[in-house]
Design an enzyme around this catalytic site. Sequence first.
Site, PDB file in Angstrom:
ATOM      1  CD  GLN A  12      -2.743  -0.896   2.591  1.00  0.00           C
ATOM      2  OE1 GLN A  12      -3.756  -0.242   2.444  1.00  0.00           O
ATOM      3  NE2 GLN A  12      -2.411  -1.418   3.755  1.00  0.00           N
ATOM      4  CB  VAL A  13       3.307   2.564   2.472  1.00  0.00           C
ATOM      5  CG1 VAL A  13       4.333   3.688   2.553  1.00  0.00           C
ATOM      6  CG2 VAL A  13       2.254   2.725   3.568  1.00  0.00           C
ATOM      7  CG  LEU A  36      13.236  -6.785   2.171  1.00  0.00           C
ATOM      8  CD1 LEU A  36      12.326  -5.872   2.989  1.00  0.00           C
ATOM      9  CD2 LEU A  36      14.566  -6.076   1.926  1.00  0.00           C
ATOM     10  CB  ALA A  59       6.790  -4.564   6.831  1.00  0.00           C
ATOM     11  CE1 TYR A  60       5.092 -13.351   7.756  1.00  0.00           C
ATOM     12  CE2 TYR A  60       3.793 -12.074   9.311  1.00  0.00           C
ATOM     13  CZ  TYR A  60       4.041 -13.254   8.657  1.00  0.00           C
ATOM     14  OH  TYR A  60       3.246 -14.349   8.890  1.00  0.00           O
ATOM     15  CG  ASP A 101      -0.717   1.193  15.679  1.00  0.00           C
ATOM     16  OD1 ASP A 101      -0.150   0.761  14.660  1.00  0.00           O
ATOM     17  OD2 ASP A 101      -1.893   0.880  15.969  1.00  0.00           O
ATOM     18  CE1 TYR A 124       3.710  -5.772  11.230  1.00  0.00           C
ATOM     19  CE2 TYR A 124       2.404  -4.677  12.925  1.00  0.00           C
ATOM     20  CZ  TYR A 124       3.060  -4.639  11.705  1.00  0.00           C
ATOM     21  OH  TYR A 124       3.071  -3.476  10.976  1.00  0.00           O
ATOM     22  CE  LYS A 128       7.219  -2.583  11.074  1.00  0.00           C
ATOM     23  NZ  LYS A 128       7.723  -2.517   9.666  1.00  0.00           N
ATOM     24  CD1 TRP A 149      -4.801   1.118  13.577  1.00  0.00           C
ATOM     25  CD2 TRP A 149      -6.852   1.996  13.551  1.00  0.00           C
ATOM     26  NE1 TRP A 149      -5.364   0.927  14.822  1.00  0.00           N
ATOM     27  CE2 TRP A 149      -6.610   1.455  14.840  1.00  0.00           C
ATOM     28  CE3 TRP A 149      -8.077   2.613  13.290  1.00  0.00           C
ATOM     29  CZ2 TRP A 149      -7.560   1.518  15.855  1.00  0.00           C
ATOM     30  CZ3 TRP A 149      -9.015   2.684  14.314  1.00  0.00           C
ATOM     31  CH2 TRP A 149      -8.764   2.135  15.571  1.00  0.00           C
TER      32      TRP A 149
END
Length: 299
Positions: A12-13, A36, A59-60, A101, A124, A128, A149
Amino acid sequence: MKKILLTGVNGQVGHALKTKLADYEVLALSREQLDLTKTHDIKRIVRDIKPNIIINPAAYTAVDKAESEPELAFAINATAAQVLAEEAARLDAGLIHFSTDYVYDGTKISAYVETDEVNPVSVYGKSKLAGEAAIRAVGLPHIILRTSWVYGVYGKNFLKTIVRLAAERDSLRIVGDQFGAPTSSESIADAVVQLVSTWQATQENQTGTYHFTNDGETSWHGFSCEIVSQYNALVKEKDWPTLKAKIENISAITTADYPTPAARPANSRLNNAKLKQVFNVQLPTWQQGLQQVMQNFII
Ligand SMILES: NC(=O)c1ccc[n+]([C@@H]2O[C@H](COP(=O)([O-])OP(=O)(O)OC[C@H]3O[C@@H](n4cnc5c(N)ncnc54)[C@H](OP(=O)(O)O)[C@@H]3O)[C@@H](O)[C@H]2O)c1
């Protein structure tokens, strides 16, 4: 011109960033082009490309699945982050990395600030957090952006699930006791573009960890109500009555009513004041972020 290596371009990002960083020389790599989990490949590719900045949204991100795949989650979210940081340091490049978060346990009453104690309650979140720590330990110029989110036009996400279910069902039950800020990948990418243009890797006071979400707060229930309301308003404005959502009632349930393999913090609210103070960057409100996405989503 700054040369940027962007990972996870099909996320998405990553996808939003590739589109918005058009003024830079960007080498945007998918998982197929840069896996990765393969340390040797990371080193070879970074040394080959020689970027000035690495941006790492890959990322995972399968929060529940991570509970049963901790090694893979740590390999991608922690080990790979460390290798990217080491390789960037070798080149005197900077690293912009994304975190979450979910590094917090959510027991604080008010919004979290960056200096608050971390205590992730999921694999997770732990992976992170380990990635953050590894980057700091390398000691290169870096910006770690803790967001929350995430949703957008591109990719699988909560927005798309709610729009689909709202077309199919009369009623929905959505968790109403977890609070945070839905953050659009488009808002994230706009703000990262501002950071890239102003970040001076030589300015040590800019290196650090920043909360990085759309402004304001809601629950998943509040977010789903706003999605349906904005969706129906847009359908009405466009005069497309056949697309109006079928849903009549969205009721709030508790986290206990909706058990998941991974625990989630009840309070995911992040205070973004540091980002504004250091970089003069502020993301729009979550409702404005949703409006921007909705316009592109529906057309
Ligand atoms: N999504 C959220 O709600 C959320 C919340 C807080 C923080 N964040 C953080 O924000 C960042 C961006 O999230 P996002 O929502 O854009 O995630 P996303 O849509 O799940 O995208 C993650 C990307 O990482 C790629 N990836 C996974 N394993 C990989 C590997 N071994 N090698 C290379 N690439 C790999 C995926 O590749 P494929 O496309 O091939 O699967 C995908 O393109 C992440 O750091 C995430 O932890 C996300």
